[in-house]
Design an enzyme around this catalytic site. Structure first.
Site, mmCIF file in Angstrom:
data_model
loop_
_atom_site.group_PDB
_atom_site.id
_atom_site.type_symbol
_atom_site.label_atom_id
_atom_site.label_comp_id
_atom_site.label_asym_id
_atom_site.label_seq_id
_atom_site.Cartn_x
_atom_site.Cartn_y
_atom_site.Cartn_z
ATOM 1 N N THR A 124 8.556 -7.008 5.636
ATOM 2 C CA THR A 124 7.320 -8.479 6.643
ATOM 3 C C THR A 124 6.647 -8.612 5.611
ATOM 4 O OG1 THR A 124 7.422 -7.196 8.634
ATOM 5 C CG2 THR A 124 5.468 -8.128 8.083
ATOM 6 N N ARG A 154 16.016 -1.790 -0.311
ATOM 7 C CA ARG A 154 17.554 -1.185 -0.530
ATOM 8 C C ARG A 154 18.399 -1.529 0.090
ATOM 9 N NH1 ARG A 154 13.960 3.328 3.444
ATOM 10 N NH2 ARG A 154 13.983 0.918 3.919
ATOM 11 N N LYS A 165 -1.837 1.053 1.899
ATOM 12 C CA LYS A 165 -3.301 1.528 1.901
ATOM 13 C C LYS A 165 -2.744 3.001 2.190
ATOM 14 C CE LYS A 165 -1.890 -0.334 5.822
ATOM 15 N NZ LYS A 165 -1.105 -0.971 6.480
ATOM 16 N N GLU A 210 -6.288 -6.209 -2.651
ATOM 17 C CA GLU A 210 -6.560 -7.014 -1.140
ATOM 18 C C GLU A 210 -6.148 -6.667 0.153
ATOM 19 O OE1 GLU A 210 -9.959 -8.877 -1.391
ATOM 20 O OE2 GLU A 210 -9.437 -8.226 0.643
ATOM 21 N N GLY A 242 -5.903 -6.791 5.851
ATOM 22 C CA GLY A 242 -4.620 -7.851 5.887
ATOM 23 C C GLY A 242 -4.744 -9.270 5.048
ATOM 24 N N GLY A 261 5.684 -7.476 14.457
ATOM 25 C CA GLY A 261 5.583 -6.512 12.828
ATOM 26 C C GLY A 261 4.566 -6.596 11.901
ATOM 27 N N LYS A 283 -7.630 2.669 5.723
ATOM 28 C CA LYS A 283 -8.274 2.394 5.171
ATOM 29 C C LYS A 283 -9.945 1.992 4.596
ATOM 30 C CE LYS A 283 -5.441 -1.140 7.488
ATOM 31 N NZ LYS A 283 -4.852 -1.593 9.044
HETATM 32 P P1 NDP Z 1 8.635 -3.493 5.391
HETATM 33 O O1 NDP Z 1 9.103 -2.308 6.434
HETATM 34 O O2 NDP Z 1 9.330 -4.039 6.433
HETATM 35 O O3 NDP Z 1 9.363 -3.422 4.392
HETATM 36 C C1 NDP Z 1 10.025 -2.378 3.014
HETATM 37 C C2 NDP Z 1 10.114 -3.069 2.509
HETATM 38 O O4 NDP Z 1 10.493 -1.966 1.382
HETATM 39 C C3 NDP Z 1 11.384 -3.021 2.690
HETATM 40 O O5 NDP Z 1 12.545 -4.014 1.676
HETATM 41 C C4 NDP Z 1 12.719 -2.881 1.789
HETATM 42 O O6 NDP Z 1 13.999 -2.383 2.066
HETATM 43 C C5 NDP Z 1 12.109 -1.912 0.922
HETATM 44 N N1 NDP Z 1 11.960 -0.212 0.427
HETATM 45 C C6 NDP Z 1 11.658 0.754 1.577
HETATM 46 N N2 NDP Z 1 12.195 1.538 0.085
HETATM 47 C C7 NDP Z 1 12.241 1.329 -0.866
HETATM 48 C C8 NDP Z 1 12.913 2.095 -2.401
HETATM 49 N N3 NDP Z 1 13.114 3.226 -2.159
HETATM 50 N N4 NDP Z 1 13.180 1.149 -2.818
HETATM 51 C C9 NDP Z 1 13.317 -0.286 -3.102
HETATM 52 N N5 NDP Z 1 13.164 -0.954 -2.228
HETATM 53 C C10 NDP Z 1 12.322 -0.329 -0.990
HETATM 54 O O7 NDP Z 1 7.275 -3.139 5.598
HETATM 55 P P2 NDP Z 1 5.971 -3.874 5.100
HETATM 56 O O8 NDP Z 1 6.286 -4.729 4.558
HETATM 57 O O9 NDP Z 1 5.213 -4.278 6.552
HETATM 58 O O10 NDP Z 1 4.516 -3.439 4.860
HETATM 59 C C11 NDP Z 1 5.137 -2.812 3.230
HETATM 60 C C12 NDP Z 1 3.470 -2.371 2.405
HETATM 61 O O11 NDP Z 1 2.051 -3.213 2.634
HETATM 62 C C13 NDP Z 1 3.458 -1.500 3.325
HETATM 63 O O12 NDP Z 1 2.330 -0.651 2.477
HETATM 64 C C14 NDP Z 1 2.187 -1.654 4.672
HETATM 65 O O13 NDP Z 1 1.318 -0.423 4.903
HETATM 66 C C15 NDP Z 1 1.642 -2.867 3.962
HETATM 67 N N6 NDP Z 1 0.937 -3.498 4.845
HETATM 68 C C16 NDP Z 1 1.924 -4.606 5.643
HETATM 69 C C17 NDP Z 1 0.773 -5.010 6.763
HETATM 70 C C18 NDP Z 1 1.951 -5.862 7.651
HETATM 71 O O14 NDP Z 1 1.242 -6.653 8.458
HETATM 72 N N7 NDP Z 1 2.948 -4.944 7.782
HETATM 73 C C19 NDP Z 1 -0.784 -5.654 6.147
HETATM 74 C C20 NDP Z 1 -0.434 -5.237 5.330
HETATM 75 C C21 NDP Z 1 -0.109 -4.128 5.373
HETATM 76 P P3 NDP Z 1 15.270 -2.646 3.124
HETATM 77 O O15 NDP Z 1 14.408 -3.391 3.586
HETATM 78 O O16 NDP Z 1 16.834 -2.673 1.818
HETATM 79 O O17 NDP Z 1 15.278 -1.095 3.393
HETATM 80 N N1 HSE Z 2 -0.669 -1.590 10.830
HETATM 81 C C1 HSE Z 2 -0.962 -2.175 10.230
HETATM 82 C C2 HSE Z 2 -2.051 -2.776 11.502
HETATM 83 C C3 HSE Z 2 -1.038 -3.025 9.658
HETATM 84 O O1 HSE Z 2 -1.869 -2.723 11.998
HETATM 85 O O2 HSE Z 2 -3.579 -3.102 11.045
HETATM 86 C C4 HSE Z 2 -2.229 -3.988 8.744
HETATM 87 O O3 HSE Z 2 -2.505 -3.109 7.335
#
Ligand code: NDP
Ligand code: HSE
Length: 436
Positions: free
Chosen positions: A13, A45, A105, A129, A134, A187, A205
């Site tokens: 995401t 992955r 976080k 940040e 977010g 997401g 957080k």
């Molecule tokens: P997702 O699960 O959507 O994406 C994770 C990504 O990491 C995927 O592309 C996955 O690959 C890849 N991945 C996982 N394990 C590995 C590995 N061992 N080696 C290489 N790639 C890997 O997560 P988000 O994008 O939602 O979240 C990412 C980070 O951002 C997290 O720390 C989350 O807490 C933080 N965050 C998320 C927010 C949100 O709104 N979603 C808001 C704020 C922070 P594949 O798809 O191929 O499995």
């Molecule tokens: N899962 C988190 C939330 C994503 O719902 O706020 C943003 O950190």
């Protein structure tokens, strides 16, 4: 000047959001950063899925270490999430002299002290940040904009998923599970949504915010955490009747005895702005001694709001890339050698007001017994009403608000009240904050 090159670990995401925002706003971003920012390699992955998402414009591998070890990259952006292998990748990037940008976080709440120590020793920046609230630039505000202040307290809605669930349950009467599924589809939710609904994500957080606010090491173990999974629709309704909304708040406060660090459902007066933050929106109130109360509001989750914060970090790192390490803004706002240890208060020491719902037998003397126990425990009642029992019903609910009391006294009183034969179910207790 040649663009600065970054490697992206993770294209989910947030990763896709970062890729798209950087591509769409490249021109503006370059004008601000002083040079272009190029994603030169991506690790995931599932390469096929990643190619489907962004085409074949950037090399994509399953080997994250290969990306981290590339000499031509100055920045590693960790958007994998979780503790491992994220921790190992971040520490290896630092050891190789790369700056790190992360939205993770959970990783920082558990391993932040180790990571920042390693980064300071190596003279690189770790920017985060997006890890809190977010798209809201709350880290920047606390670390830089409010730097003149002695921070007194912070109270925030810092988990979009749980705020979305509470809003939809209250305004549309939708069931908990259905709203959680929708948050996952949009997401917002973490890979493990227990982190969202049990308050763990908010505690991650809050732990980071507390450290930046008070200049103390990150200490996730000190956080008291209670989520929304056990919250009943009737308490949301009763709170409303009393002029309050229930929000999952993260609260950290400096007191004469130490620092409070707690996440729990909280009754907030309906007229406060925080009570009217709906959906996946986040909002953080900060009380500083000079500025007074300031409020930061915006999208706390989702692809592009989070990407907004990640890209802002990329611009900061690009601007400061050639600066001497001693001129970097300290990771946790205070100089590393000026951090102090302070006592962390247990939830038992918290002083706040309370909402109680008591299921009782509808017979004479019940209320008198209850109020006697509360008086013995130095707990003063602020408001009280009793639900009118339906015809033929021989039990009812007593709803009560208290004035400020010490949690330890409240626990003792609840134990004594629950032992009364006329009290028919465990007492529901929700903390209340006036936020002024
Ligand atoms: P997702 O699960 O959507 O994406 C994770 C990504 O990491 C995927 O592309 C996955 O690959 C890849 N991945 C996982 N394990 C590995 C590995 N061992 N080696 C290489 N790639 C890997 O997560 P988000 O994008 O939602 O979240 C990412 C980070 O951002 C997290 O720390 C989350 O807490 C933080 N965050 C998320 C927010 C949100 O709104 N979603 C808001 C704020 C922070 P594949 O798809 O191929 O499995
Ligand atoms: N899962 C988190 C939330 C994503 O719902 O706020 C943003 O950190």
């Amino acid at each position: 000047m040649k663009p600065i090159k970054a490697g992206l670990l993770g294209l989910g995401t947030v990763g896709r959001g970062v890729f798209n925002v950087l591509r769409r706003n490249q021109h503006e971003i370059t004008r601000r950063a002083g040079r272009g920012i190029e994603i030169a390699a991506i690790a995931v992955r599932n390469v096929h899925k990643a190619h489907e998402a962004i085409g074949a414009t950037v090399p994509i591998t399953t080997n994250a270490a290969e990306v981290i070890r590339r000499d031509d990259l100055d920045i590693v952006v960790e958007l994998i999430g979780g503790y491992e292998p994220a921790r190992t990748y971040v520490l290896e990037a630092i050891a190789r002299g790369k700056h790190v940008v992360t939205a993770n976080k959970a990783l920082l709440a558990q391993h932040g002290n180790e990571i920042f120590e390693a980064a300071t020793a190596r003279g690189v920046m770790v920017a985060f940040e997006a890890a809190v609230a977010g798209g809201i630039p709350i880290i920047k505000a606390l670390r830089e904009g409010l730097t003149a202040n002695r921070i007194e307290w912070i109270a925030g809605i810092i988990n979009g998923t749980s705020n979305f669930i509470l809003s939809e349950m209250r305004s549309k009467g939708l069931p908990f599970d259905a709203v959680l599924k929708e948050a996952q589809r949009l997401g917002y939710a973490e890979a493990d949504p227990t982190f969202d609904i049990e308050g763990i994500d908010a505690a991650h957080k809050l732990t980071i915010l507390s450290s930046i606010a008070f200049g103390v090491p990150i200490n996730f173990d000190a956080a008291y955490t209670e989520g929304i999974s056990k919250l009943a629709a009737q308490d949301i309704k009763y709170a409303e009747q009393l002029g309050y909304r229930i929000k999952l708040l993260g609260i950290t406060k400096r007191t004469a005895h130490g620092i409070e660090l707690r996440v729990h459902p909280t009754l907030v007066p309906m007229q406060r702005l925080l009570a009217n933050v709906e959906g996946a929106m986040n909002a953080v109130l900060v009380k500083g001694d000079a500025v007074g109360t300031t409020l930061y509001y915006g999208k706390g989750a989702g692809a592009e709001p989070t990407a907004s914060a990640v890209v802002a970090d990329l611009v900061d790192v690009t601007r400061m890339h050639t600066a001497d390490p001693e001129n970097h803004v300290p990771h946790l706002a205070f100089q590393a050698d000026a951090m102090v240890e302070v006592p962390w208060l247990s939830i038992d020491d918290t002083v706040t007001s309370y909402y109680f719902r008591m299921r009782v037998a509808d017979q004479p003397g019940v209320l008198a017994d209850i109020t006697r126990i509360l008086a013995d425990g130095r707990i003063s009642i602020d408001a009280l009403f009793q639900r009118e029992p339906s015809e033929g019903e021989n039990q009812t609910d007593i709803i009560m608000l208290t004035h400020d009391a010490v949690e330890r006294d409240v626990n003792a009183a609840i134990q004594r009240i629950e032992a009364l034969p006329t009290v028919l179910a465990p007492i529901i207790r929700i903390r209340q904050e006036e936020l002024i």
